[in-house]
Enzyme design. Structure first.
Site, mmCIF file in Angstrom:
data_model
loop_
_atom_site.group_PDB
_atom_site.id
_atom_site.type_symbol
_atom_site.label_atom_id
_atom_site.label_comp_id
_atom_site.label_asym_id
_atom_site.label_seq_id
_atom_site.Cartn_x
_atom_site.Cartn_y
_atom_site.Cartn_z
ATOM 1 N N GLY A 61 0.647 -0.675 -0.418
ATOM 2 C CA GLY A 61 0.224 0.242 0.173
ATOM 3 C C GLY A 61 0.334 0.921 -0.066
ATOM 4 N N CYS B 286 -25.699 -13.442 -20.611
ATOM 5 C CA CYS B 286 -25.512 -14.503 -20.387
ATOM 6 C C CYS B 286 -26.190 -15.002 -18.872
ATOM 7 C CB CYS B 286 -23.966 -14.999 -19.854
ATOM 8 S SG CYS B 286 -23.461 -13.880 -18.271
ATOM 9 N N CYS C 95 -22.467 -7.619 -19.050
ATOM 10 C CA CYS C 95 -21.481 -8.158 -18.143
ATOM 11 C C CYS C 95 -20.302 -6.888 -18.611
ATOM 12 C CB CYS C 95 -20.595 -9.337 -18.348
ATOM 13 S SG CYS C 95 -21.840 -10.486 -17.653
ATOM 14 N N CYS D 296 -18.366 -13.490 -19.054
ATOM 15 C CA CYS D 296 -19.315 -13.295 -19.962
ATOM 16 C C CYS D 296 -19.361 -14.376 -21.180
ATOM 17 C CB CYS D 296 -20.227 -11.661 -20.594
ATOM 18 S SG CYS D 296 -22.087 -12.034 -21.849
#
Lengths: 314, 260, 233
Positions: A47, A259, A281, A287
């Site tokens: 981080g 889908c 998607c 997808c």
């Protein structure tokens, strides 16, 4: 130890169909070494933003130069590369970047998340869960999560050093007081390894939970701002919130028209001039896979986009 | 060491030079819990320089500033590790600027301004923070309806009260104030001073207040330091210094006040 | 020195007026004085003879030039002329009450709060303090409708009574009174006389300036002439 952290790359010149006159993956080996050192430091301090000597790339700032440099310093001849932009493999940017790497490395590319070893992404995390050994590289515009409230770089560095994250709470407080809830929809700040507050890049908040304890290595590159940061595998990544307003992912009512998925992040697609729309998607590979497996959505017709995808796979 | 046997703040020959120019010179005093110390003098007297040295903002050229922190006894604030000093500045110390805009975040709501110190301390319950904030709005007499408004929509007096709330919400043991009533209308000043006096006594705050206005110190300071050209020329209880000034400069200051 | 609460030794005070070329005005010259518990000492003398100055010196409002001003505080003798600020603040909180001639008006603070403040400062809970103060205000004939108002608009007499109330609600071992009845009518003068007598009876040492002969003879147990100051009284 991830394959690809090599100091020398011996390329079989004859077999790779790449451009003459360019080093493997465009960057010189010295630069790659510098970037890898920065990556190692970043991985050692999850981080934490590490400065690096961002190079001039053959595309302007704001087009993914950071992500490209990270990918370029890691990619090896045995890698399989996937490049997505907003979840899709076939937008202009994704195509350009993939082509860049094909030209400069000759490395195999794929649209299948499960097959890729190295994934470069802009603003989304693939729906398909990642495996240990995979690396995902995020393109980051503004790496500093505190920038919007504290314009001074000297101050933000101090704040990270001293864990002074009060102002981040202010942002969340403001959201709740104005909107009644934390309204940040993307680039939702996270706390990494219980120490540094990090910008996850402009992924939708929907994707944040995927970052938590992900088995893959997550790397972040910001070319213009010259910063690299990292989340090692299985690291705790927690989205910031209040005790009485906990982080929650909202899911709409819609399912993918192609889908039928109710779990994935959906894009809204306008299909004609009358404003007809459908939801599909955002992750095209996901997808496509479901569609191939026989999962179907409500849409019986074929929007152009979907037709093209299916065509390519055939 | 018994708590009451230790001053809260001790200045020892605090001196600050700017090149060859004297900011303040050889200032020493002790401040005890619950005391309000006024530092008066005209522009250029060095009072603001002294305040900045005392509050951890400017390192003195020589001399020391000690703070009675925790149970440890007196600590030299400039020898403290920076994280500790910054932590103190956010929690146990307050600083009220003359211009409230310097002490507030103008692009963030009034409520967030007041709640910030709580959030910086790790409070993460929105409802709790907000309740505390509203309570302080009431105490500094700002309409609770304004909690989500931006400070840019507030008047000068309201901004100053907002700044005070922002500082005092964590009940700092020591607060520094730089001309807190400067630039405000007379009636607004009166109201603000009143508020300060009440809060100081209610919360047993220790305050170091810099001002050129003797009426302000008469009202809220227990003790005074009179500064002229960087040096303390007279000190004592407020009423002593103002009613029985010894030093020529103090006599001049006191006699210059125009009685309404 | 038995039961003495105040002992002034060789006190010298003069004012140097720098703004008037540095002229020196001697006011108190080698004064010696002691005051015992239960005594009420009245200071007599013409205007300018230093009566108010002495009271202010005892309260540490003025600073002595020489000599000692000893006050019995928390069972110990303290020289207020040289004591630390926080000790003097403590003395003013617990040991010495002072009714001055002037009432400094603080805008906006209600009369009730002004009179309650010395009690609250000593840690008395608000409700108890309020009851005590209300009783005192009633005794001094300050009507209830004025309690919630700032004394800025009160008459001189009302302001003086607030001043007095503030001083008498606390049980100070020492009281300094500078013309406490100057602006009062006969009824209220009598109330103040009673308050002073009660305090005396409880053992309070009082030093006061009383221009009103009637009041003076009603309360004082001893008189001191302020004039050319030499020798003890």
């Amino acid at each position: 130890m991830k394959k690809g952290f090599k100091t020398e790359i011996k390329i079989d010149e004859a077999s790779s169909p790449r451009l003459n006159g360019y080093n493997f993956a465009y960057l010189d080996e010295g630069t790659k070494r510098m970037i890898r050192r920065a990556l190692l430091k970043a991985i050692a301090i999850p981080g934490y933003q590490v400065s690096f000597g961002s190079r001039e790339m053959p595309l302007p700032y704001g087009w993914g130069t950071g992500g490209i440099q990270v990918t370029a310093s890691l990619i090896g001849p045995d890698d399989t590369l996937k490049v997505i932009d907003q979840g899709s493999d076939d937008t202009t940017n994704a195509v350009s970047i993939r082509r860049f790497f094909t030209l400069t490395t000759g490395v195999k590319t794929t649209e299948k998340t499960s097959v890729a070893t190295l994934i470069q992404t802009r603003h989304r995390i693939p729906e398909t869960p990642l495996r240990p050994g995979q690396i995902i590289v995020y393109q980051v515009p503004i790496p500093e999560p505190l920038r919007f409230l504290e314009p001074r770089e000297t101050e933000t560095r101090r704040m990270h050093a001293l864990s002074e994250y009060g102002i981040m709470s202010i942002k969340l407080y403001e959201d709740i007081s104005i909107h009644g809830r934390i309204a940040t929809a993307y680039n939702y700040p996270v706390l990494v390894n219980e120490r540094y507050v990090m910008s996850p890049s402009p992924i939708p908040k929907f994707d944040n939970p995927k970052m938590d304890r992900n088995p893959a290595l997550q790397l972040f590159g910001a070319g213009r701002e010259k910063r690299i940061y990292a989340v090692p595998p299985y690291t705790r990544v927690k989205s910031l919130d209040f005790e009485d307003y906990p982080f929650r992912v909202e899911r709409g009512e819609q399912s993918c028209a192609l889908c039928g998925s109710r779990e994935s992040f959906l894009d809204e697609i306008i299909t004609d001039d009358r404003g007809t729309r459908l939801f599909a998607c955002s992750d095209t590979d996901y997808c496509q896979r479901r569609h191939t497996e026989g999962q179907r959505g409500s849409f019986s017709g074929m929007p152009l986009l979907a037709a093209k995808r299916l065509q390519r796979e055939a | 060491m018994v708590w009451e046997d230790r001053p809260l703040l001790r200045a020892l020959k605090v001196t600050k030079y700017f090149g060859k120019r004297v900011g303040c010179c050889d200032v020493s005093f002790d401040l005890w819990p619950g005391e309000v110390l006024g530092i008066v003098g005209e522009s250029g007297s060095g009072k603001t320089t002294l305040l900045q040295c005392l509050s951890g903002h400017w390192v003195p050229s020589s001399g020391r500033v000690y703070y009675g922190e925790g149970t440890n006894g007196l600590a030299d604030i400039y020898e403290l590790p920076e994280p500790r000093r910054r932590y103190l500045m956010r929690t146990e110390w307050g600083f009220v600027h003359q211009n409230p805009r310097e002490g507030l975040r103008l692009r963030v709501s009034a409520g967030a301004n007041v709640g910030e110190r709580l959030m910086a301390l790790g409070f993460r319950h929105y409802g709790g923070i907000r309740a505390d904030v509203l309570n302080w709005f009431h105490r500094v007499e700002i309409d609770r309806d304004r909690v989500d408004d931006f400070p840019t929509t507030f008047s000068g007096g309201m901004l100053q009260r907002l700044q005070i709330a922002r500082n005092l919400i964590t009940k700092p043991r020591l607060t520094f104030m730089d001309e807190p009533t400067g630039g405000l209308d007379v009636s607004v000043q009166a109201r603000l001073l009143d508020l300060l006096k009440g809060l100081v006594s209610e919360l047993s705050l220790s305050v170091v207040i810099v001002t050129h206005d003797l009426a302000v110190v008469r009202l809220i300071a227990h003790r005074l330091l009179v500064m002229q050209q960087g040096k303390v020329v007279e000190s004592g209880l407020t009423d002593q210094v103002l009613d029985d000034p010894q030093h020529p400069y103090t006599q001049l200051l006191v006699s210059s006040v125009i009685q309404a | 020195m038995m039961n003495s609460l105040i002992a002034v030794q060789d006190l010298i005070k003069s004012f140097v007026l720098h703004l008037q070329g540095g002229i020196r005005l001697p006011v108190v010259n080698r004064m010696n004085l002691s005051v015992r518990q239960g005594e009420c000492l009245a200071l007599n003398g013409p205007s300018g003879s230093g009566k108010s100055t002495l009271l202010r010196l005892l309260y540490s409002n003025y600073r002595p030039e020489g000599g000692a001003i000893l006050v019995k505080h928390r069972e110990e003798w303290v020289d207020v002329g040289t004591a630390e600020s926080r000790v003097i603040l403590d003395i003013r909180k617990r040991t010495i009450g002072y009714v001055s001639q002037f009432f400094r008006v603080i805008p906006r603070v209600p009369a009730l709060d002004i009179v309650m403040e010395p009690l609250r400062r000593l840690g008395m809970p608000t409700e108890e303090a309020r009851e005590k103060v209300e009783g005192m205000l009633r005794r001094l004939n300050i009507p209830g409708r004025l309690w919630g108002i700032s004394p800025t608009t009160f008459s001189g007499g009302e302001q003086q009574r607030i001043n007095i109330a503030r001083c008498f609600v606390v049980r100070y071992p020492i009281l300094l009174l500078d013309e406490p009845t100057a602006a009062l009518d006969a009824t209220n003068r009598q109330v103040v006389v009673e308050l002073i007598r009660e305090a005396s009876d409880k053992g309070t040492a009082i030093v006061g300036v009383f221009h009103d002969e009637v009041v003076r003879s009603a309360v004082s147990t001893r008189m001191v002439d302020m004039g050319p100051q030499e020798g003890s009284v």
